[in-house]
Write an enzyme that holds these catalytic residues in place. Structure first.
Site: not given
Ligand code: F6P
Length: 541
Positions: A208, A214, A268-269, A354, A385, A502
């Protein structure tokens, strides 16, 4: 915007009194005294049947819980959600994920603009792209069809689509093999690229923000891998992006037709039904993706229109508060008894923790309660288990939500799964008293074998795991999460708590680049960093 402190409402006080008054009657007794309990406390909506009868409820409980829903204006906040109000107060945004899956001509207005047309256009573009990749009209740089898709994303840009592709594997229509890369240790990407041909590999950068470290690190490594094989010109043919920052994707070297929008008013979620679900459309085809939308939309309609007393997301949310704040539980186990749904707990963990793992109310007021439960879980059969011992006998009570699909592979397998799922909820509810344990194994074992019981659970039955029921299940949890946040007076759509870590990581990366721990770190962080730097220097020399 101000919201009441739920703990100061009359409804909260009445619930506290009620809990004290009804706690002495066990669930087992309630079932023994009322043969109709299951029929009275189970509801079916959109292909799901939700059995709430193993929750601590008597005839007065739900009305008292509904009084709390009234006190916290659940109906008003629900209306605001669907109306595109800026319910995400701290980011001054709407949260209109429901608009993503509405295929009617209903308007959805965000900041005065009807966005329903652009949503449908974006959906159409994404589905057409998926169809063209599947049928070979859209190929790679050398004209070869794709056979591997790599979704590069993390959090809501990974967990939802990853879970959906796994859940609907029976509906896969394409020869495309979809891999997901989220973590940034290189191994995940290496695994995803092992034994694949660059000419036939399509990368989806799901982000987003188009700036998550990452994700961009993995994307850059994938880009280098592709360029090494096919040259810089191939990037535009082998990368697409799903993002709310299209200009960043263009700067990255992607063409407009390879960029699928999402919007800042979709969390995002909560974004699986957006182009973030592109990997699902590629794995299972546009029609299956649209069937997921239809299922989610059916649950949206139920949530928006059903009276609160028959409203499944509302009732599941009320029971979360009842368990957490009046029965003093702190966790929630989500146990799907179906291999296809094995990734659901991880998606729901982000969705619920979250969204509502917050320390202040939406208006900045303090919270005097524990907010979101610790959500965990896994494949139900394997959990028996693994950690179910604790859930049966530990003094810590953990409510369980069992999710069972009545269809599936192999009749005998299904019999075993279903029998075990129902047995677990029965065992938790009834327990095993000392006088029910055979003396044959010796008196000294009796206390070890006894199970306290009176432990609450909910069972959700899917008549069949279809795209529609999967979509309805996702929407059910999205809306129960929103209502839980509303009952607690929280903002379920921001996540400020992840930003601090972060920022500190960026500082530590600067230290790594400098080769020494900067000032201002505690001795632990500095010591750990120096240990890493020492190791790093040995492998670099
Ligand atoms: O963990 C923080 C967060 O912003 C989440 O809410 C989101 O789903 C994830 O990192 C990835 O964010 P993006 O889609 O902006 O890479």
């Amino acid at each position: 915007m101000t919201v009441p402190d739920p703990t100061l409402t009359d409804a909260w006080a009445a619930l506290a009194r009620h809990r004290n008054a009804m706690a002495s009657v066990s669930l087992r007794t309630r079932f023994e005294q009322d043969a109709t309990r299951f029929d009275r406390l189970s509801w079916s909506v959109a292909g799901l049947t939700v059995d709430l009868s193993k929750q601590h409820l008597d005839d007065d409980t739900l009305p008292l819980l509904l009084d709390l829903a009234t006190a916290m204006d659940v109906e008003g906040r629900r209306a605001g959600l669907f109306a595109g109000d800026r319910v995400n107060v701290t980011e001054d945004r709407a949260a209109l994920h429901v608009a993503l899956r509405d295929s009617t001509d209903r308007s959805y207005v965000v900041e005065g603009e009807d966005v329903s047309v652009q949503l449908k256009y974006a959906r159409g573009r994404m589905l057409a792209f998926a169809g063209h990749v599947i049928d070979g009209q859209r190929t790679g740089h050398t004209g070869q069809r794709f056979d591997r898709v790599v979704n590069i994303g993390i959090g809501g840009s990974d967990l939802g689509p990853r879970c959906a592709v796994a859940a609907l594997t029976d509906h896969a229509v394409s020869e495309l093999d979809v891999a997901f890369v989220a973590t940034v240790d290189g191994i995940a990407l290496q695994d995803a690229l092992a034994d694949v041909e660059p000419e036939k590999t399509l990368f989806i950068i799901c982000s987003k923000s188009f700036s998550t470290r990452e994700t961009m690190t993995n994307a850059n490594e994938a880009r280098c891998w592709l360029i090494d094989a096919l040259g810089e010109a191939a990037v535009a043919d082998h990368f697409v992006a799903v993002t709310a920052e299209p200009s960043k994707a263009v700067d990255y070297g992607l063409t407009d037709d390879a960029i699928f929008p999402m919007w800042d008013w979709v969390g995002g979620r909560y974004s699986l039904c957006s182009a973030i679900g592109l990997s699902l459309a590629l794995a299972c085809g546009p029609l299956v993706f649209q069937r997921v939308l239809a299922g989610a939309n059916a649950m949206d309609r139920h949530f928006e229109t059903a009276p609160l007393a028959e409203n499944l997301p509302v009732m599941m949310a009320l029971l979360s508060i009842w368990n957490q704040d009046f029965w003093n539980t702190t966790a929630l186990a989500v146990l799907p008894y179906d291999h296809r749904l094995r990734l659901l707990p991880a998606h729901f963990q982000q969705l619920m923790m979250e969204s509502n793992g917050k320390g202040v109310r939406i208006d900045g007021g303090d919270v005097s309660f524990r907010t979101a439960p610790i959500v965990f879980g896994g494949s139900g059969a394997e959990s028996q288990h693994s950690f179910m011992q604790q859930i049966h006998q530990s003094p810590k009570v953990v409510p369980v939500e069992f999710i069972v699909a009545l269809d599936g592979q192999g009749e005998e397998d299904r019999d075993i799964l279903v029998a075990n799922a129902f047995a677990q909820s029965e065992a938790l509810m009834r327990g095993l008293a000392a006088d029910e344990i055979s003396q044959d194994s010796g008196k000294n074992l009796i206390p070890h074998k006894a199970c306290p019981g009176n432990r609450q659970s909910t069972t959700i039955l899917l008549e069949s795991l279809t795209p529609e029921t999967f979509g309805a299940l996702i929407a059910l949890y999205e809306h129960r999460t929103f209502v839980e946040g509303t009952l607690w007076g929280l903002n379920s759509f921001d996540q400020w708590g992840v930003e601090f870590g972060k920022a500190l990581a960026s500082r530590l990366l600067e230290d790594v680049a400098k080769g020494r721990a900067g000032d201002g770190h505690d001795s632990s962080t500095a010591g750990l960093l120096n240990a890493y730097l020492a190791h790093r220097s040995t492998i670099q020399s």
